[in-house]
Design an enzyme around this catalytic site. Structure first.
Site, PDB file in Angstrom:
ATOM      1  N   LYS A  20       4.717  25.896 -33.487  1.00  0.00           N
ATOM      2  CA  LYS A  20       3.655  26.214 -32.534  1.00  0.00           C
ATOM      3  C   LYS A  20       2.877  27.466 -32.902  1.00  0.00           C
ATOM      4  O   LYS A  20       3.454  28.484 -33.257  1.00  0.00           O
ATOM      5  CB  LYS A  20       4.243  26.391 -31.127  1.00  0.00           C
ATOM      6  CG  LYS A  20       4.847  25.124 -30.538  1.00  0.00           C
ATOM      7  CD  LYS A  20       5.350  25.386 -29.124  1.00  0.00           C
ATOM      8  CE  LYS A  20       5.900  24.122 -28.486  1.00  0.00           C
ATOM      9  NZ  LYS A  20       6.377  24.358 -27.097  1.00  0.00           N
TER      10      LYS A  20
ATOM     11  N   GLY B 109      15.377  32.294 -39.523  1.00  0.00           N
ATOM     12  CA  GLY B 109      16.479  31.381 -39.781  1.00  0.00           C
ATOM     13  C   GLY B 109      16.142  30.196 -40.661  1.00  0.00           C
ATOM     14  O   GLY B 109      16.861  29.880 -41.621  1.00  0.00           O
TER      15      GLY B 109
END
Length: 399
Positions: free
Chosen positions: A198, A351
């Site tokens: 997003k 991550g």
């Protein structure tokens, strides 16, 4: 960044016999039985602890683990598995101490692990009383936890304010140096890769980088929104049409500086989001209404790889496709290998980015791999992290 460094104190012979409190980041993943599944953060914290022990300090270490409720300790909140692993890595006993705020017994040359700091009432709110009580436990406070540097909590900020001496551990200092090299005084061209699902979650990062970088590579759902902003079809791909004006503003800001946001010219699409979905390469202008864009195409990947190989500095946050699915991993792999082969200084964080680095085995070829996800993102946003700020203040005060 002007801060006091723990290594400087060691070099000055100021550690022997002192009580040293190290705020580490030992928040490691565990399976349902409490076994540690990845000890990377523990291993990264060992050098600071070992240096303190070798210098003759009485060492206290703490960290948060998980998301405990303050004042309500539960067995799953315990750092016991961490203490066991830390003892193995250090080659000496690491007793676990509970209820430690009002006093800790530890001798020079020994180390104790203080139970999960976020169980203490007032930790997350950076309570002054708690911070002062904990600061009174030590002669020297060391922050070596970049992963929590964006949070103003009692063990990351308050203690640094009230401890007799406050400094950065080697892991935190390395992060500060790498971030400064990448963003404060970068070798040009400076190219950033910002990818994710997003635009809304990384809009402030994109806006901040648009004022600094020479190239801003977008990927994932973010790239789909930018493709919309460029007037290209994206089918049923993940995007945020309501943020098209913001994407256009970022593109305009870059163009005004003679920089660019390269828009994909070809993409890899599928009819379903699945590992076994047939992958089709299409020109970006030919995406059908029922297509899902799941990766950049080979032409785009090669063009971006060429840009990365010519860069002076690379900042990388996020894979550019669904790299978990091999059919849609080519773009991310191509860029990862271009970064590895580039003479540029590179810094990577987040991550998914670390997972991609591990998948392609390029750890040794990335200039610096950041240990903090949220903290890394806030740095890219241009924010001053609380842990950095207080250490700078203390350095200016001569403590």
């Amino acid at each position: 960044m002007d801060i006091l460094r723990f290594d400087d104190l060691i070099a000055q012979g100021r550690i022997a016999g002192r009580r040293v409190f190290i705020r580490a980041d030992l928040n490691v993943p565990q399976d349902d039985s409490g076994r540690i599944t990845d000890d990377t953060r523990i291993r990264a914290s060992v050098p600071c602890i070992r240096r303190a022990l070798q210098a003759g300090a009485a060492v206290m270490v703490t960290s948060h683990l998980g998301r405990p409720t303050e004042g309500e300790f539960k067995p799953e909140d315990s750092l016991a598995p961490v203490a066991q692993r830390l003892a193995e890595l250090l080659g000496q006993d690491v007793p676990l101490v509970a209820n430690w705020v009002d006093g800790v017994q530890v001798e020079p040359g020994a180390v104790v692990l203080l139970e999960n700091c976020r169980v203490n009432k007032g930790e997350k709110k950076n309570a002054e009383d708690l911070s002062r009580r904990m600061a009174a436990l030590c002669d020297i406070y060391v922050n070596d936890a970049f992963g929590t540097a964006h949070r103003a909590e009692a063990t990351t900020h308050g203690m640094a304010r009230y401890a007799p001496v406050a400094c950065a551990g080697p892991l935190l200092a390395a992060e500060i140096d790498a971030i400064g090299r990448a963003l404060a005084q970068p070798a040009r061209p400076l190219v950033a890769i910002v990818a994710g699902s997003k635009v809304s979650t990384k809009l402030t990062i994109l806006e901040s980088l648009a004022a600094k970088v020479d190239g801003l590579i977008v990927g994932g759902g973010i790239a789909n929104t930018f493709m919309l902003a460029a007037g290209l079809p994206i089918g049923k791909s993940l995007a945020e049409p309501d943020l098209v004006p913001q994407a256009q503003a970022v593109m305009a800001a870059m163009k005004a500086r003679g920089a660019e946001v390269p828009i994909p010219t070809d993409v890899v699409v599928a009819k379903a989001f699945a590992a076994d979905a047939p992958a089709t390469i299409k020109a970006a202008s030919e995406v059908a209404e029922d297509d899902l864009i799941l990766d950049i195409g080979p032409q785009t990947a090669q063009r971006l790889a060429h840009q990365l190989q010519a860069a002076g500095t690379i900042v990388w946050n996020g894979p550019v496709g669904v790299f978990e699915f091999d059919a849609f991993a080519h773009g991310t792999e191509t860029l990862a290998r271009a970064i590895a082969a580039s003479p540029a200084f590179s810094i990577a964080g987040g991550g998914d980015t670390l997972a991609a680095i591990a998948k392609y085995g390029i750890e040794q070829n990335v200039g610096y791999i950041s240990t903090g996800g949220g903290a890394f993102l806030e740095v890219l946003e241009g924010k001053t992290l609380p842990a950095f700020e207080i250490l700078q203040q203390r350095a200016a005060q001569g403590a």
